[in-house]
Design a protein around this motif. Structure first.
Motif, PDB file in Angstrom:
ATOM      1  N   LEU A 191      -3.203 -33.252 -17.342  1.00 23.82           N
ATOM      2  CA  LEU A 191      -3.491 -33.885 -16.053  1.00 23.82           C
ATOM      3  C   LEU A 191      -2.735 -33.143 -14.968  1.00 23.82           C
ATOM      4  O   LEU A 191      -1.597 -32.722 -15.177  1.00 23.82           O
ATOM      5  CB  LEU A 191      -3.027 -35.348 -16.066  1.00 23.82           C
ATOM      6  CG  LEU A 191      -3.691 -36.275 -17.076  1.00 23.82           C
ATOM      7  CD1 LEU A 191      -2.830 -37.497 -17.326  1.00 23.82           C
ATOM      8  CD2 LEU A 191      -5.067 -36.683 -16.567  1.00 23.82           C
ATOM      9  N   ASP A 192      -3.354 -33.014 -13.807  1.00 25.01           N
ATOM     10  CA  ASP A 192      -2.659 -32.394 -12.683  1.00 25.01           C
ATOM     11  C   ASP A 192      -1.441 -33.223 -12.322  1.00 25.01           C
ATOM     12  O   ASP A 192      -1.451 -34.450 -12.418  1.00 25.01           O
ATOM     13  CB  ASP A 192      -3.580 -32.286 -11.467  1.00 25.01           C
ATOM     14  CG  ASP A 192      -4.688 -31.272 -11.668  1.00 25.01           C
ATOM     15  OD1 ASP A 192      -4.512 -30.339 -12.487  1.00 25.01           O
ATOM     16  OD2 ASP A 192      -5.735 -31.410 -11.010  1.00 25.01           O
ATOM     17  N   ASP A 193      -0.388 -32.552 -11.883  1.00 26.60           N
ATOM     18  CA  ASP A 193       0.825 -33.219 -11.437  1.00 26.60           C
ATOM     19  C   ASP A 193       0.597 -33.714 -10.013  1.00 26.60           C
ATOM     20  O   ASP A 193       0.257 -32.924  -9.126  1.00 26.60           O
ATOM     21  CB  ASP A 193       2.003 -32.242 -11.483  1.00 26.60           C
ATOM     22  CG  ASP A 193       3.335 -32.899 -11.220  1.00 26.60           C
ATOM     23  OD1 ASP A 193       3.376 -34.048 -10.725  1.00 26.60           O
ATOM     24  OD2 ASP A 193       4.360 -32.252 -11.501  1.00 26.60           O
ATOM     25  N   PRO A 194       0.785 -35.012  -9.757  1.00 24.41           N
ATOM     26  CA  PRO A 194       0.563 -35.530  -8.412  1.00 24.41           C
ATOM     27  C   PRO A 194       1.679 -35.191  -7.412  1.00 24.41           C
ATOM     28  O   PRO A 194       1.532 -35.473  -6.221  1.00 24.41           O
ATOM     29  CB  PRO A 194       0.470 -37.044  -8.625  1.00 24.41           C
ATOM     30  CG  PRO A 194       1.260 -37.292  -9.859  1.00 24.41           C
ATOM     31  CD  PRO A 194       1.088 -36.062 -10.715  1.00 24.41           C
ATOM     32  N   ALA A 195       2.743 -34.562  -7.869  1.00 28.27           N
ATOM     33  CA  ALA A 195       3.868 -34.251  -6.977  1.00 28.27           C
ATOM     34  C   ALA A 195       3.395 -33.404  -5.797  1.00 28.27           C
ATOM     35  O   ALA A 195       2.747 -32.374  -5.974  1.00 28.27           O
ATOM     36  CB  ALA A 195       4.965 -33.525  -7.735  1.00 28.27           C
ATOM     37  N   GLY A 196       3.697 -33.865  -4.601  1.00 24.69           N
ATOM     38  CA  GLY A 196       3.386 -33.116  -3.393  1.00 24.69           C
ATOM     39  C   GLY A 196       1.943 -33.209  -2.932  1.00 24.69           C
ATOM     40  O   GLY A 196       1.582 -32.618  -1.911  1.00 24.69           O
ATOM     41  N   ARG A 250      -5.672 -39.997  -6.229  1.00 23.06           N
ATOM     42  CA  ARG A 250      -6.593 -41.028  -6.733  1.00 23.06           C
ATOM     43  C   ARG A 250      -7.390 -40.571  -7.958  1.00 23.06           C
ATOM     44  O   ARG A 250      -7.490 -41.324  -8.936  1.00 23.06           O
ATOM     45  CB  ARG A 250      -7.534 -41.491  -5.625  1.00 23.06           C
ATOM     46  CG  ARG A 250      -6.845 -42.328  -4.584  1.00 23.06           C
ATOM     47  CD  ARG A 250      -7.823 -42.779  -3.495  1.00 23.06           C
ATOM     48  NE  ARG A 250      -7.122 -43.492  -2.453  1.00 23.06           N
ATOM     49  CZ  ARG A 250      -7.085 -43.102  -1.175  1.00 23.06           C
ATOM     50  NH1 ARG A 250      -7.730 -42.004  -0.785  1.00 23.06           N
ATOM     51  NH2 ARG A 250      -6.408 -43.816  -0.299  1.00 23.06           N
ATOM     52  N   PRO A 251      -7.984 -39.365  -7.975  1.00 23.59           N
ATOM     53  CA  PRO A 251      -8.712 -38.957  -9.179  1.00 23.59           C
ATOM     54  C   PRO A 251      -7.804 -38.813 -10.411  1.00 23.59           C
ATOM     55  O   PRO A 251      -8.236 -39.108 -11.534  1.00 23.59           O
ATOM     56  CB  PRO A 251      -9.326 -37.605  -8.804  1.00 23.59           C
ATOM     57  CG  PRO A 251      -9.283 -37.534  -7.320  1.00 23.59           C
ATOM     58  CD  PRO A 251      -8.147 -38.416  -6.884  1.00 23.59           C
ATOM     59  N   ILE A 252      -6.557 -38.402 -10.217  1.00 24.49           N
ATOM     60  CA  ILE A 252      -5.594 -38.317 -11.324  1.00 24.49           C
ATOM     61  C   ILE A 252      -5.336 -39.724 -11.850  1.00 24.49           C
ATOM     62  O   ILE A 252      -5.372 -39.971 -13.055  1.00 24.49           O
ATOM     63  CB  ILE A 252      -4.287 -37.635 -10.874  1.00 24.49           C
ATOM     64  CG1 ILE A 252      -4.555 -36.201 -10.403  1.00 24.49           C
ATOM     65  CG2 ILE A 252      -3.237 -37.670 -11.991  1.00 24.49           C
ATOM     66  CD1 ILE A 252      -3.393 -35.566  -9.652  1.00 24.49           C
ATOM     67  N   ASP A 285      -7.248 -42.334 -11.592  1.00 25.54           N
ATOM     68  CA  ASP A 285      -8.447 -42.877 -12.238  1.00 25.54           C
ATOM     69  C   ASP A 285      -8.648 -42.289 -13.631  1.00 25.54           C
ATOM     70  O   ASP A 285      -9.080 -42.989 -14.554  1.00 25.54           O
ATOM     71  CB  ASP A 285      -9.673 -42.651 -11.358  1.00 25.54           C
ATOM     72  CG  ASP A 285      -9.586 -43.410 -10.027  1.00 25.54           C
ATOM     73  OD1 ASP A 285      -8.736 -44.325  -9.902  1.00 25.54           O
ATOM     74  OD2 ASP A 285     -10.361 -43.065  -9.110  1.00 25.54           O
ATOM     75  N   GLU A 286      -8.319 -41.018 -13.813  1.00 29.47           N
ATOM     76  CA  GLU A 286      -8.427 -40.390 -15.129  1.00 29.47           C
ATOM     77  C   GLU A 286      -7.379 -40.967 -16.071  1.00 29.47           C
ATOM     78  O   GLU A 286      -7.653 -41.209 -17.256  1.00 29.47           O
ATOM     79  CB  GLU A 286      -8.284 -38.869 -15.028  1.00 29.47           C
ATOM     80  CG  GLU A 286      -8.313 -38.149 -16.354  1.00 29.47           C
ATOM     81  CD  GLU A 286      -9.610 -38.299 -17.150  1.00 29.47           C
ATOM     82  OE1 GLU A 286      -9.585 -37.993 -18.361  1.00 29.47           O
ATOM     83  OE2 GLU A 286     -10.636 -38.733 -16.587  1.00 29.47           O
ATOM     84  N   ILE A 287      -6.178 -41.212 -15.571  1.00 29.46           N
ATOM     85  CA  ILE A 287      -5.139 -41.845 -16.394  1.00 29.46           C
ATOM     86  C   ILE A 287      -5.614 -43.221 -16.839  1.00 29.46           C
ATOM     87  O   ILE A 287      -5.491 -43.581 -18.013  1.00 29.46           O
ATOM     88  CB  ILE A 287      -3.794 -41.926 -15.634  1.00 29.46           C
ATOM     89  CG1 ILE A 287      -3.212 -40.517 -15.465  1.00 29.46           C
ATOM     90  CG2 ILE A 287      -2.818 -42.859 -16.348  1.00 29.46           C
ATOM     91  CD1 ILE A 287      -2.014 -40.446 -14.534  1.00 29.46           C
ATOM     92  N   LYS A 288      -6.193 -43.984 -15.926  1.00 23.94           N
ATOM     93  CA  LYS A 288      -6.684 -45.323 -16.276  1.00 23.94           C
ATOM     94  C   LYS A 288      -7.745 -45.227 -17.365  1.00 23.94           C
ATOM     95  O   LYS A 288      -7.726 -46.003 -18.330  1.00 23.94           O
ATOM     96  CB  LYS A 288      -7.245 -46.038 -15.057  1.00 23.94           C
ATOM     97  CG  LYS A 288      -7.718 -47.444 -15.384  1.00 23.94           C
ATOM     98  CD  LYS A 288      -8.265 -48.173 -14.182  1.00 23.94           C
ATOM     99  CE  LYS A 288      -8.683 -49.587 -14.587  1.00 23.94           C
ATOM    100  NZ  LYS A 288      -9.389 -50.261 -13.504  1.00 23.94           N
TER     101      LYS A 288
END
Length: 138
Positions: free
Chosen positions: A107-112, A119-121, A123-126
């Motif tokens: 998964l892409d890191d949401p940092a920064g 949001r798409p990260i 939603d994919e985690i969910k």
């Protein structure tokens, strides 16, 4: 964690580098979706000082409050006590024990990132957590 907890419900550990975004979002979703059917833990190989505020905001948008969580250091004991260990970009820093279920969620890191890219990260985690809950509670 007591032996009764360990035997009654699976223990799931989410691990990422900073324990400030992906692993915290996954733990938040697992707590929200599975409730007391699963014991949820998260940790990081190099924990940040605080959670990523954009990740907190993205989770709040879907009704999951992770604001009070704090990044924690990954320990060998945490891995040893877990039935399922899900890593998210922490490479080889997670100790491996026989008999455990390991998954690496790329998964892409949401940092920064701005919230529209987080949001798409989220939603994919969910989606992945929902699939995990279906497997663990079947």
């Amino acid at each position: 964690m007591t032996e009764a907890q360990a035997s009654a419900h699976p223990n799931v550990l989410f691990v990422c580098v900073h324990n400030a975004g992906r692993s915290q979002m996954a733990a938040g979703f697992l707590n929200a979706i599975a409730g007391d059917r699963v014991n949820v833990f998260s940790a990081g190989s190099e924990p940040a000082d605080r959670l990523n505020p954009v990740a907190v905001a993205a989770m709040a948008e879907v009704g999951v409050d992770i604001a009070a969580n704090e990044p924690k250091i990954l320990t060998t004991d945490a891995v040893r006590e877990s039935d399922v260990v899900i890593t998210m970009g922490c490479g080889d820093t997670c100790p491996i024990f026989p008999g455990k279920r390991y998954e690496d969620w790329e998964l892409d890191d949401p940092a920064g990132l701005p919230i529209d890219q987080v949001r798409p990260i989220r939603d994919e985690i969910k989606r992945r957590v929902e699939a995990l809950v279906a497997e663990l509670t079947a």
